[in-house]
Design a protein around this motif. Structure first.
Motif, PDB file in Angstrom:
ATOM      1  N   GLU A  23       0.497  -1.171   0.196  1.00 37.02           N
ATOM      2  CA  GLU A  23      -0.032  -0.592   0.197  1.00 37.02           C
ATOM      3  C   GLU A  23       0.806   1.025  -0.314  1.00 37.02           C
ATOM      4  OE1 GLU A  23      -3.225   0.863  -0.091  1.00 37.02           O
ATOM      5  OE2 GLU A  23      -3.122  -2.240  -0.682  1.00 37.02           O
ATOM      6  N   SER A  24       2.757   1.028   0.620  1.00 32.94           N
ATOM      7  CA  SER A  24       2.897   2.564   0.394  1.00 32.94           C
ATOM      8  C   SER A  24       4.658   2.313   0.055  1.00 32.94           C
ATOM      9  CB  SER A  24       2.887   2.209   2.125  1.00 32.94           C
ATOM     10  OG  SER A  24       3.815   4.129   2.684  1.00 32.94           O
ATOM     11  N   ILE A  25       5.446   2.295  -0.286  1.00 31.28           N
ATOM     12  CA  ILE A  25       6.537   2.744  -0.325  1.00 31.28           C
ATOM     13  C   ILE A  25       7.818   4.083  -0.205  1.00 31.28           C
ATOM     14  CG2 ILE A  25       6.038   2.813  -2.620  1.00 31.28           C
ATOM     15  CD1 ILE A  25       8.079   0.011  -3.016  1.00 31.28           C
ATOM     16  N   SER A  26       8.761   3.497   0.314  1.00 33.92           N
ATOM     17  CA  SER A  26       9.212   4.628  -0.299  1.00 33.92           C
ATOM     18  C   SER A  26      10.000   5.158  -1.231  1.00 33.92           C
ATOM     19  CB  SER A  26      10.799   4.273   1.327  1.00 33.92           C
ATOM     20  OG  SER A  26      11.807   3.188   0.585  1.00 33.92           O
ATOM     21  N   GLN A  27      10.936   5.905  -1.086  1.00 31.84           N
ATOM     22  CA  GLN A  27      11.289   6.424  -3.032  1.00 31.84           C
ATOM     23  C   GLN A  27      12.582   5.794  -3.050  1.00 31.84           C
ATOM     24  OE1 GLN A  27      12.339  10.810  -4.216  1.00 31.84           O
ATOM     25  NE2 GLN A  27      14.432  10.226  -4.141  1.00 31.84           N
ATOM     26  N   GLY A  28      13.714   5.097  -1.853  1.00 32.65           N
ATOM     27  CA  GLY A  28      14.614   4.106  -2.108  1.00 32.65           C
ATOM     28  C   GLY A  28      14.455   2.639  -2.397  1.00 32.65           C
ATOM     29  N   VAL A  29      13.377   2.127  -1.841  1.00 33.87           N
ATOM     30  CA  VAL A  29      12.502   0.708  -2.108  1.00 33.87           C
ATOM     31  C   VAL A  29      12.158   0.969  -3.920  1.00 33.87           C
ATOM     32  CG1 VAL A  29      11.479  -0.606  -1.463  1.00 33.87           C
ATOM     33  CG2 VAL A  29      12.376   0.122  -0.338  1.00 33.87           C
ATOM     34  N   GLY A  30      11.412   2.064  -4.251  1.00 33.21           N
ATOM     35  CA  GLY A  30      10.864   2.144  -5.094  1.00 33.21           C
ATOM     36  C   GLY A  30      11.408   1.869  -6.291  1.00 33.21           C
ATOM     37  N   HIS A  31      13.166   3.138  -5.830  1.00 38.38           N
ATOM     38  CA  HIS A  31      13.932   2.907  -6.783  1.00 38.38           C
ATOM     39  C   HIS A  31      14.715   1.953  -7.277  1.00 38.38           C
ATOM     40  CE1 HIS A  31      13.807   7.690  -7.652  1.00 38.38           C
ATOM     41  NE2 HIS A  31      12.791   7.783  -7.441  1.00 38.38           N
ATOM     42  N   ALA A  32      14.853   1.168  -6.048  1.00 46.56           N
ATOM     43  CA  ALA A  32      14.883  -0.216  -6.832  1.00 46.56           C
ATOM     44  C   ALA A  32      14.217  -0.676  -7.237  1.00 46.56           C
ATOM     45  CB  ALA A  32      15.788  -1.285  -4.621  1.00 46.56           C
ATOM     46  N   ILE A  33      13.008  -0.867  -6.882  1.00 49.14           N
ATOM     47  CA  ILE A  33      12.359  -2.231  -7.807  1.00 49.14           C
ATOM     48  C   ILE A  33      12.787  -1.629  -9.215  1.00 49.14           C
ATOM     49  CG2 ILE A  33      10.363  -2.437  -8.737  1.00 49.14           C
ATOM     50  CD1 ILE A  33       9.843  -2.070  -5.566  1.00 49.14           C
ATOM     51  N   VAL A  34      12.595  -0.282  -9.598  1.00 47.59           N
ATOM     52  CA  VAL A  34      12.968   0.243 -11.145  1.00 47.59           C
ATOM     53  C   VAL A  34      14.049  -0.271 -11.887  1.00 47.59           C
ATOM     54  CG1 VAL A  34      13.550   2.231 -11.817  1.00 47.59           C
ATOM     55  CG2 VAL A  34      11.316   2.356 -11.157  1.00 47.59           C
ATOM     56  N   ASP A  35      15.473  -0.117 -10.722  1.00 52.58           N
ATOM     57  CA  ASP A  35      16.145  -0.794 -10.732  1.00 52.58           C
ATOM     58  C   ASP A  35      16.468  -2.547 -11.415  1.00 52.58           C
ATOM     59  OD1 ASP A  35      17.807   1.446 -10.788  1.00 52.58           O
ATOM     60  OD2 ASP A  35      18.878   1.521  -8.670  1.00 52.58           O
ATOM     61  N   ARG A  36      16.443  -2.912 -10.636  1.00 48.41           N
ATOM     62  CA  ARG A  36      16.110  -4.457 -11.093  1.00 48.41           C
ATOM     63  C   ARG A  36      15.367  -4.517 -12.333  1.00 48.41           C
ATOM     64  NH1 ARG A  36      13.011  -9.201  -8.301  1.00 48.41           N
ATOM     65  NH2 ARG A  36      13.895 -10.736  -9.684  1.00 48.41           N
ATOM     66  N   LEU A  37      14.326  -3.887 -12.303  1.00 54.66           N
ATOM     67  CA  LEU A  37      13.275  -4.230 -13.725  1.00 54.66           C
ATOM     68  C   LEU A  37      14.196  -3.775 -14.858  1.00 54.66           C
ATOM     69  CD1 LEU A  37      10.160  -2.511 -13.402  1.00 54.66           C
ATOM     70  CD2 LEU A  37      10.568  -4.837 -13.105  1.00 54.66           C
ATOM     71  N   LEU A  38      15.229  -2.949 -14.848  1.00 53.41           N
ATOM     72  CA  LEU A  38      15.666  -2.392 -15.548  1.00 53.41           C
ATOM     73  C   LEU A  38      17.556  -3.602 -15.914  1.00 53.41           C
ATOM     74  CD1 LEU A  38      17.279  -0.290 -17.886  1.00 53.41           C
ATOM     75  CD2 LEU A  38      18.832   0.334 -15.421  1.00 53.41           C
ATOM     76  N   GLU A  39      17.662  -3.905 -14.680  1.00 58.41           N
ATOM     77  CA  GLU A  39      18.866  -5.130 -14.686  1.00 58.41           C
ATOM     78  C   GLU A  39      18.518  -6.799 -15.637  1.00 58.41           C
ATOM     79  OE1 GLU A  39      20.873  -7.176 -11.062  1.00 58.41           O
ATOM     80  OE2 GLU A  39      21.160  -5.390 -11.301  1.00 58.41           O
ATOM     81  N   GLU A  40      17.173  -6.732 -15.421  1.00 63.04           N
ATOM     82  CA  GLU A  40      16.205  -8.261 -15.746  1.00 63.04           C
ATOM     83  C   GLU A  40      15.658  -7.631 -17.727  1.00 63.04           C
ATOM     84  OE1 GLU A  40      15.841 -10.721 -14.481  1.00 63.04           O
ATOM     85  OE2 GLU A  40      16.552 -10.143 -12.242  1.00 63.04           O
ATOM     86  N   GLY A  41      16.209  -6.154 -17.806  1.00 64.58           N
ATOM     87  CA  GLY A  41      16.162  -5.684 -19.305  1.00 64.58           C
ATOM     88  C   GLY A  41      14.388  -6.298 -19.388  1.00 64.58           C
ATOM     89  N   LEU A  42      13.491  -6.169 -18.587  1.00 62.68           N
ATOM     90  CA  LEU A  42      12.197  -5.724 -18.877  1.00 62.68           C
ATOM     91  C   LEU A  42      11.654  -4.341 -19.174  1.00 62.68           C
ATOM     92  CD1 LEU A  42      11.128  -7.863 -15.797  1.00 62.68           C
ATOM     93  CD2 LEU A  42      11.206  -8.480 -18.662  1.00 62.68           C
TER      94      LEU A  42
END
Length: 154
Positions: A92-111
Motif C-alpha cells: 500500500e505504501s513504498i519509500s522512494q529508495g525501495v521504489g527506485h531499487a525496484i525500478v533498477d531491478r526491472l532495468l537489470e532484468e531487461g524488462l
C-alpha cells in the motif's frame, strides 16, 4: 574511479552470474581480506546492494564455519513478477529508495530500458510528489503498481 563498495558488488555479481545455480557462498572475513577492507564494508555492500527489491535472497550462518549465501531470484513469469512486486514488495505504501531499487531491478532484468527507468524514477520522486510523506508513499505505490502492470502486460 569506482569506490570499494562498487568493486565488491561487481565481483559478487560476476561470481553469481557465472555460477550454474545463480548463487555465491562466501565468508565475510575472506572477502574482506581479498579487498583489503574491514568486514563491516562487506556487510554494507550485502545489506544495500543485494536486497529482495533488487532480486536477491541473502542467507547467513554465524559461527566458526559461518558463511553468507547470496542467491539471484529467477523470474519464472511476468505474471508472478508482477504479483511479487505489486503485492509483496510494494504493498500500500513504498519509500522512494525501495521504489527506485525496484525500478533498477526491472532495468537489470531487461524488462525496461534506461529511458523508461529514468521516467519511472522521476514520476515517483519526492521532488514531483510534493505532498506529505504518508500520502506521498501511498501515491508512489499506486503509480509504481500501474506502471509495472503496463510494462509487464505489453
Amino acid at each position: 574511479m569506482r569506490n570499494i563498495s562498487d568493486i565488491i558488488e561487481q565481483h559478487l555479481k560476476r561470481i553469481i552470474q557465472e555460477s550454474p545455480n545463480g548463487s555465491v557462498e562466501i565468508q565475510r572475513s575472506e572477502l574482506a581480506d581479498l579487498f583489503q577492507c574491514v568486514p563491516s564494508q562487506i556487510n554494507y555492500v550485502i545489506n544495500t546492494r543485494f536486497t529482495v527489491e533488487k532480486g536477491y535472497i541473502v542467507e547467513s550462518k554465524r559461527g566458526g564455519g559461518g558463511y553468507i549465501r547470496i542467491r539471484k531470484v529467477k523470474i519464472v513469469s511476468k505474471a508472478r513478477l508482477q504479483e511479487l512486486l505489486t503485492e509483496e514488495l510494494i504493498g500500500e505504501s513504498i519509500s522512494q529508495g525501495v521504489g527506485h531499487a525496484i525500478v533498477d531491478r526491472l532495468l537489470e532484468e531487461g524488462l525496461i530500458n534506461n529511458r523508461e527507468a529514468a521516467l519511472m524514477k522521476i514520476a515517483t520522486s519526492r521532488n514531483v510528489l510534493t505532498v506529505e510523506a504518508e500520502i506521498r508513499d501511498r501515491l508512489r505505490a499506486n503509480i509504481l503498481k500501474q506502471m509495472i502492470a503496463a510494462i509487464l502486460l505489453r
